[in-house]
Design a protein around this motif. Sequence first.
Motif, PDB file in Angstrom:
ATOM      1  N   THR A  20      18.259 -40.267  14.473  1.00  0.00           N
ATOM      2  CA  THR A  20      16.906 -40.773  15.444  1.00  0.00           C
ATOM      3  C   THR A  20      17.006 -42.075  15.736  1.00  0.00           C
ATOM      4  OG1 THR A  20      15.669 -41.396  13.415  1.00  0.00           O
ATOM      5  CG2 THR A  20      15.827 -38.971  13.674  1.00  0.00           C
ATOM      6  N   GLU A  21      16.222 -42.381  16.592  1.00  0.00           N
ATOM      7  CA  GLU A  21      16.127 -43.787  16.933  1.00  0.00           C
ATOM      8  C   GLU A  21      14.769 -44.103  17.704  1.00  0.00           C
ATOM      9  OE1 GLU A  21      18.056 -41.674  18.935  1.00  0.00           O
ATOM     10  OE2 GLU A  21      19.733 -42.716  18.737  1.00  0.00           O
TER      11      GLU A  21
ATOM     12  N   VAL B  45      12.547 -44.918  20.736  1.00  0.00           N
ATOM     13  CA  VAL B  45      12.666 -44.979  22.357  1.00  0.00           C
ATOM     14  C   VAL B  45      13.046 -46.301  22.591  1.00  0.00           C
ATOM     15  CG1 VAL B  45      11.535 -44.328  24.330  1.00  0.00           C
ATOM     16  CG2 VAL B  45      11.380 -42.792  22.552  1.00  0.00           C
ATOM     17  N   ASP B  46      12.053 -47.136  22.082  1.00  0.00           N
ATOM     18  CA  ASP B  46      12.372 -48.554  22.481  1.00  0.00           C
ATOM     19  C   ASP B  46      13.705 -49.079  22.174  1.00  0.00           C
ATOM     20  OD1 ASP B  46       9.489 -48.755  23.114  1.00  0.00           O
ATOM     21  OD2 ASP B  46       9.289 -48.613  20.907  1.00  0.00           O
TER      22      ASP B  46
ATOM     23  N   VAL C   6      16.308 -47.253  22.758  1.00  0.00           N
ATOM     24  CA  VAL C   6      17.194 -46.717  23.778  1.00  0.00           C
ATOM     25  C   VAL C   6      16.904 -47.417  25.013  1.00  0.00           C
ATOM     26  CG1 VAL C   6      17.741 -44.780  25.109  1.00  0.00           C
ATOM     27  CG2 VAL C   6      17.066 -44.405  22.467  1.00  0.00           C
ATOM     28  N   LEU C   7      15.616 -47.758  25.291  1.00  0.00           N
ATOM     29  CA  LEU C   7      15.268 -48.330  26.576  1.00  0.00           C
ATOM     30  C   LEU C   7      15.687 -49.860  26.567  1.00  0.00           C
ATOM     31  CD1 LEU C   7      12.085 -46.442  27.134  1.00  0.00           C
ATOM     32  CD2 LEU C   7      14.269 -45.671  27.996  1.00  0.00           C
TER      33      LEU C   7
ATOM     34  N   TYR D  36      14.215 -33.714  20.953  1.00  0.00           N
ATOM     35  CA  TYR D  36      14.646 -35.118  20.597  1.00  0.00           C
ATOM     36  C   TYR D  36      14.080 -35.992  19.608  1.00  0.00           C
ATOM     37  CZ  TYR D  36      15.866 -40.090  21.852  1.00  0.00           C
ATOM     38  OH  TYR D  36      16.012 -41.443  21.739  1.00  0.00           O
TER      39      TYR D  36
ATOM     40  N   ARG E 284      22.254 -34.873  22.945  1.00  0.00           N
ATOM     41  CA  ARG E 284      21.287 -35.988  22.507  1.00  0.00           C
ATOM     42  C   ARG E 284      21.742 -37.370  23.370  1.00  0.00           C
ATOM     43  NH1 ARG E 284      17.781 -37.031  18.907  1.00  0.00           N
ATOM     44  NH2 ARG E 284      17.208 -38.990  18.353  1.00  0.00           N
TER      45      ARG E 284
ATOM     46  N   ARG F 252       7.180 -39.959  23.866  1.00  0.00           N
ATOM     47  CA  ARG F 252       6.140 -40.398  23.087  1.00  0.00           C
ATOM     48  C   ARG F 252       4.948 -39.787  22.730  1.00  0.00           C
ATOM     49  NH1 ARG F 252       6.614 -46.384  26.086  1.00  0.00           N
ATOM     50  NH2 ARG F 252       8.535 -47.016  25.042  1.00  0.00           N
TER      51      ARG F 252
END
Lengths: 180, 253
Positions: free
Chosen positions: A95-96, A98-99, A101-102, B18, B28, B46
């Motif tokens: 998992t990571e 989202v921030d 990733v972006l 995800y 992924r 989100r």
Amino acid sequence: MATPQDLENIMARIKLRDRAAFSELYSATSAKLFGVALRVLKDRAAAEDVLQEVFVKIWNKADRYAVTGHSPMTWLITIARNTAIDRLRASGPATEDVDEVLGLAAAGPTPEQAAVAAGEARRIVECLGELEADRAEAVRGFYLEGYSYQEVAERYDVPLNTMKTWLRRSLMSLRECLAS
Amino acid sequence: MTDRYDISPEMGVLAAEYVLGTMSAETRAAFKARLVNEPALVEEVRAWEAYFATMAELEVEEVTPPARIQRALEAQLFGEPAGAVEAATQSIWEKVSFWRGVSLASSAVAVVALGVAVLPYIQPPDPGAMPEGLDATGIPDGTILMTHLIPTENSTLGLAVTREPSGQLQVRRVAGDMSDGRAQELWLIVGDGAPVSLGLLGEDPLTTIDPDPQVARLFEAGAVLAISDEPAGGSPTGAPTGEVLALGTLVAL
């Protein structure tokens, strides 16, 4: 008990490197985050390690909080859950945020656009209640126990592909319920 | 879910998978690549994060963690005393590295200032006790090491220390005093090694210390001497536990 607005203020102070605010945040949220880590890991020593790691991340990434549009508790629980899941899966981070990733320049929603209003987010429990009980439990298991398809398939004694279909249909139903 | 963006139900479900972390590595990676260019997908991720985290917030019992976690955390992030010896030892190290630089910069001055003052204490080595050309510690015969221990921030303690070729230390208090009920302990720090206790300072301005041979062997130019504040009788742990009061780097005369 700290209100969401209290927590917002605390997060703003932590972003300014206010150590007293960090201590307040720990007092207000560590029991919930420790509960999440314990639920995922089922091992006190590992959960203690993860809790410490989680709060180090919170301090170091406080400037990224506002960008997510999350409520403080959503942001904190997401970090705690993902850190615990990563610990559970020895094979490496699955998992990571989202921030991460972006990166900083990403075209994410602005802070004013909350991802989901706090009141609305609570409907997840109601919508889970509309699923068949074992499917709702499986969804919880995927989030809070770090289940793999394999584990859930064995637990409910269904073929792997059936399990995948189960989960997707459950998520589809959830999504419809949440949008209604 | 969210009507703000046009997201297909299939992509919405992918976003949920995800967040749950159930995707294969390939799926992924592909999904992550799309996130970079699709704000609507980020919004969807989100939203699922918020739903699932809220589920956990509402359903997971709180469990109070042990108090030591917060102490360890603050020690890790801020280097603050964790109420334990380890924290005090850590703080001496921080100060040692800081004062090591200061002390090096000031050592040339110290040599000039104190050169005359230490001369009366210099005694010829006993030639029968050590091998030809070297003293007992492998330092060239007749070398005198000295330093001026300068006070740290909250201290007034200043000392001049000479290490004679015999290995004997002469520690002279040139500023500051003892505190009632407290001891002042002298430490030798070589390189990145742990501080080695050399003993406690006496009430008199001059303290003479004869370290054990294995300790005397550790002395070298560039090593640091430090004084720490300790309980009466000295450090109970064998490592510094109190504030560093003064610090200096040994130079060869």
